[in-house]
Write a protein that holds these residues in place. Structure first.
Motif, PDB file in Angstrom:
ATOM      1  N   PRO A   1     -33.987  -0.817  -6.885  1.00  0.00           N
ATOM      2  CA  PRO A   1     -33.549  -2.098  -6.330  1.00  0.00           C
ATOM      3  C   PRO A   1     -34.666  -3.152  -6.330  1.00  0.00           C
ATOM      4  CG  PRO A   1     -34.070  -0.608  -4.549  1.00  0.00           C
ATOM      5  CD  PRO A   1     -34.251   0.166  -5.824  1.00  0.00           C
TER       6      PRO A   1
ATOM      7  N   THR B   1     -39.149  -5.212  -4.122  1.00  0.00           N
ATOM      8  CA  THR B   1     -37.961  -4.518  -3.615  1.00  0.00           C
ATOM      9  C   THR B   1     -37.007  -5.516  -2.982  1.00  0.00           C
ATOM     10  OG1 THR B   1     -39.283  -2.547  -3.182  1.00  0.00           O
ATOM     11  CG2 THR B   1     -37.145  -2.694  -2.060  1.00  0.00           C
TER      12      THR B   1
ATOM     13  N   GLN C   1     -29.568  -2.755  -1.440  1.00  0.00           N
ATOM     14  CA  GLN C   1     -30.311  -2.109  -2.513  1.00  0.00           C
ATOM     15  C   GLN C   1     -29.369  -1.542  -3.581  1.00  0.00           C
ATOM     16  OE1 GLN C   1     -33.483   0.552  -1.471  1.00  0.00           O
ATOM     17  NE2 GLN C   1     -34.488  -0.946  -0.146  1.00  0.00           N
TER      18      GLN C   1
ATOM     19  N   GLN D   1     -28.129  -4.335  -5.736  1.00  0.00           N
ATOM     20  CA  GLN D   1     -29.147  -4.790  -6.681  1.00  0.00           C
ATOM     21  C   GLN D   1     -29.255  -3.820  -7.861  1.00  0.00           C
ATOM     22  OE1 GLN D   1     -30.604  -7.568  -6.978  1.00  0.00           O
ATOM     23  NE2 GLN D   1     -32.199  -7.147  -8.458  1.00  0.00           N
ATOM     24  N   CYS D   2     -29.239  -2.533  -7.584  1.00  0.00           N
ATOM     25  CA  CYS D   2     -29.282  -1.540  -8.664  1.00  0.00           C
ATOM     26  C   CYS D   2     -28.125  -1.752  -9.635  1.00  0.00           C
ATOM     27  CB  CYS D   2     -29.219  -0.124  -8.099  1.00  0.00           C
ATOM     28  SG  CYS D   2     -30.645   0.393  -7.141  1.00  0.00           S
TER      29      CYS D   2
ATOM     30  N   GLU E   1     -40.341   1.898  -0.344  1.00  0.00           N
ATOM     31  CA  GLU E   1     -39.340   0.931   0.134  1.00  0.00           C
ATOM     32  C   GLU E   1     -37.968   1.194  -0.467  1.00  0.00           C
ATOM     33  OE1 GLU E   1     -41.942  -3.100   0.948  1.00  0.00           O
ATOM     34  OE2 GLU E   1     -41.091  -2.813  -1.054  1.00  0.00           O
ATOM     35  N   TRP E   2     -37.926   1.913  -1.583  1.00  0.00           N
ATOM     36  CA  TRP E   2     -36.655   2.184  -2.248  1.00  0.00           C
ATOM     37  C   TRP E   2     -35.907   3.280  -1.509  1.00  0.00           C
ATOM     38  CZ3 TRP E   2     -38.943   2.943  -7.807  1.00  0.00           C
ATOM     39  CH2 TRP E   2     -39.509   1.738  -8.234  1.00  0.00           C
TER      40      TRP E   2
END
Length: 131
Positions: A37, A44, A53, A56-57, A118-119
């Protein structure tokens, strides 16, 4: 006759260093590797928020598929990889916004961590085009 191999890049400088592509298309099959993400600068997106996230991916995946001459409608498999399996519902809520039409098979799994702490999620997909 050999199938043509098309490498799809999203400009990540690590592609050349590590030796990977965002996606690879061979014939009608497209594999999109573990997608984190991150934004265009490698930061991030949605720190602490699995839903954001995941979106976003999938947006990154969508672009890679389009660059390969395909789209979300051609996804046949998703792999949602989480650092905390208890976040699966939030991830799937985001995933289904993009996959309700294609209805691909799905795997949800957890790992200890990713390269960047953070992911919270990475996603992989496989697609098969009909053109």
């Amino acid at each position: 006759m050999a199938k043509q191999r098309q490498l799809i890049s999203n400009g990540n400088p690590m592609e050349a260093v590590v030796g990977f592509s965002r996606a690879v298309r061979v014939g009608s099959f497209i594999a999109v590797g573990g997608t984190a993400p991150v934004d265009q600068n490698g930061n991030t997106v949605g720190v602490g928020d699995v839903f954001l996230q995941t979106r976003q991916c999938i947006e990154i995946i969508k672009t890679a598929l389009e660059d390969a001459g395909s789209g979300l409608q051609d996804i046949v498999r998703t792999r949602v990889i989480l650092t905390d399996i208890d976040n699966w519902k939030e991830a799937i809520e985001a995933r289904k916004l993009y996959c309700l039409t294609a209805r691909p098979v799905d795997t949800i799994m957890a790992v200890d961590r990713f390269v960047n702490p953070e992911w919270l999620v990475e996603i992989e997909v496989d697609a098969v085009t009909t053109d």
